[in-house]
Design a protein around this motif. Sequence first.
Motif, PDB file in Angstrom:
ATOM      1  N   ASN A 431     -42.401 -29.807  -5.134  1.00 16.64           N
ATOM      2  CA  ASN A 431     -41.774 -30.829  -4.309  1.00 16.64           C
ATOM      3  C   ASN A 431     -40.283 -30.988  -4.574  1.00 16.64           C
ATOM      4  O   ASN A 431     -39.600 -31.736  -3.883  1.00 16.64           O
ATOM      5  N   ARG A 435     -40.083 -29.288   1.590  1.00 15.13           N
ATOM      6  CA  ARG A 435     -40.404 -30.544   2.263  1.00 15.13           C
ATOM      7  C   ARG A 435     -40.875 -30.267   3.680  1.00 15.13           C
ATOM      8  O   ARG A 435     -40.545 -29.245   4.279  1.00 15.13           O
ATOM      9  N   GLN A 498     -41.033 -35.950  -1.254  1.00 13.46           N
ATOM     10  CA  GLN A 498     -42.387 -35.995  -1.816  1.00 13.46           C
ATOM     11  C   GLN A 498     -43.462 -35.655  -0.791  1.00 13.46           C
ATOM     12  O   GLN A 498     -44.638 -36.000  -0.977  1.00 13.46           O
ATOM     13  N   ILE A 500     -44.384 -32.597  -0.112  1.00 13.48           N
ATOM     14  CA  ILE A 500     -45.101 -31.464  -0.688  1.00 13.48           C
ATOM     15  C   ILE A 500     -45.581 -31.861  -2.085  1.00 13.48           C
ATOM     16  O   ILE A 500     -44.840 -32.498  -2.844  1.00 13.48           O
ATOM     17  N   GLN A 502     -46.466 -31.985  -5.978  1.00 14.02           N
ATOM     18  CA  GLN A 502     -45.757 -31.503  -7.169  1.00 14.02           C
ATOM     19  C   GLN A 502     -46.416 -30.231  -7.699  1.00 14.02           C
ATOM     20  O   GLN A 502     -45.742 -29.258  -8.001  1.00 14.02           O
TER      21      GLN A 502
END
Length: 645
Positions: A431, A435, A498, A500, A502
Amino acid sequence: MIMRKFTSFMFALIVCLSVNAQKTFFSCDFNNGIPKSFALYDEDGNTPSDEAKRMGFEVGKPWISYGAFENDPTNLSIMSTSSYSPAGTSNDWIVTPAIHIESPNAYFMWKVGNFTKKKDGYKILVSTKGQTLNDFTDAKVLYQSDKGEDKELYIYTHIVPLQEYDGQTIYIAVVNNSTDKSFLLMDDFFVGELHQSVDLINTTKNVLNSDKKINIKCSLINNEILSFEHDITVTLNINNDTFTKNIEKLKLASGAKQDVIFTGISAPAEGESANYTITATYTDESANEIVKTINSALFRIGSIYSRKVVVEEGTGTWCGYCPRGIVGMKAMKEKHPDDFIGIAVHDDIMRVDEYIEGITPYVSGFPIAIVNRSETLDPSTPTLESQYKKEIIKPSIASVRIKKAEFGDKDSTLIRVNVSSSFAFNADRANLNFRYTFVVIENDVKGTSSDYNQTNYYADGAGGRMGGFESLPDPVPASEMSYQEVARFITPFNGIEQSIAQTIEKDKETLYEYTFPTPKNIMHKKNIEVIVLLLDRITGEIWNADKIEAKDMGYNASINGMETTKDVDNTFKAYAIDGNLFISWNTESTTPARVEMFGLDGKKVKDVYFENVLDGLSVPVNNLKGIYVIKVYNGKDVFVKKVIL
């Protein structure tokens, strides 16, 4: 000294500067006019010329409030003149209220510009006594410009140090002292504490296709108004290894950059990633240690995912060559319906501000095609087809699929989208680099007002065959135009933070749901498509995309609310009589308006601001002949029309 252009035909050329201000002692943007706390002195008593009078000048009025910046009539500045009848020398003062300085790192910063080649000069003085002219009898000259700025129609930012006034109260005066020149524009007075600073930017291409040694790159960029001069250490940590570069007395003028490259870095194994951290450390002028940090990762593709090709087309109804893009985009959609996604980004009555601002760095002129945000080219059919063939064979980092999209309520005021992706590598910093963003487009957009007329330089075969436009008039009437793939909405141009996960497992499906309001500028909801873009935050590139049509979102007009058609007032009129261009439209707005006029070569010939629009607008055009494009800004409304003088 930093400059930016007032405004070009379609876009303001903006140099973005940050002000690293720890303390602000005084600031004024003049957006509410000239505050009463300022003192004004018309010491010359000269009679303004007719042109100056039309701008709002009169005897005893040395400085006025004026709207001239970018495309925002609410962004006001101040202006003085040395255009008199008979000719004379200006001696027009504006003096700040008292300003108490509480830092040895204090500066005065301001913006200034000249309207014509007859450039007004000026001087800036500082007094510790008071606000009257007598208080400036022996005042120090902080800055003086006898010949004005380097170029007309550009805004320049200047600063002068005020360190010697630490602990004192001062008054700053700006004096137009020019002889028989034109107009002097100033804005954004700021007195405060400024510090040297640099930004650390990652420029590494993090997605890899092979095991070759690679370079990790970053840039030190001075986005501050002050020049930067410090020793600085840049460190890379990757795979438990540390690499260091020491740069002694790094000198960066405002806007300048220094590239730093770490060579010979090992790529991660196939389908894996490698986290890395870059830090830049220096000691500022107050002996504070400053540390700038980048956390990122290298990603080595280990699976092959096909991709779709996205073209964002810059276009406008005023643009005579933009039919070329209309034809090119239509041909690509018909030939490659499954893996070509077109988005028409209009700068006209169908404009979406955030989208236009987003594509501005890519645009050199209209029409233009931005392919996957990595290439820009002419949107003719052969050029688009050639680039499509290059793009479609490139592997993607991930699959992207809209699993489901639906209107989130009965009245279709919300759109809910579920996206599925599988990535070609394992990662635990995904992330930081990638995105999603969402776009809504509308097809078959038809308007009834003349703002929807399409300017057509291919009329009568003037530019050869062009998909039927050679048989259409110039302009093509709105009744004969049906615009396709019109951008109506975009979530943040650079992606949703955020969005995607982590942590990513190679080839394992990840899910994301996002809800946003149905755009109010849509004419017919049945004609919309929702698009998801997978973006690389570092390079800006679009790695993959998908789209879904309204009919696949379960849209039903009888269930999801009435169809609505939103059109612009068709009472907008513009006509020339006795050397004046009269403009009117049906409005009750009390918002100020701004009128710009451009020749067909894109050169601006008029830029006039009006406080009152209720009685219509009158622009002097007695020296202009030919065809011109006018743009009128009134609050959030923008009108574009071609006129013949």
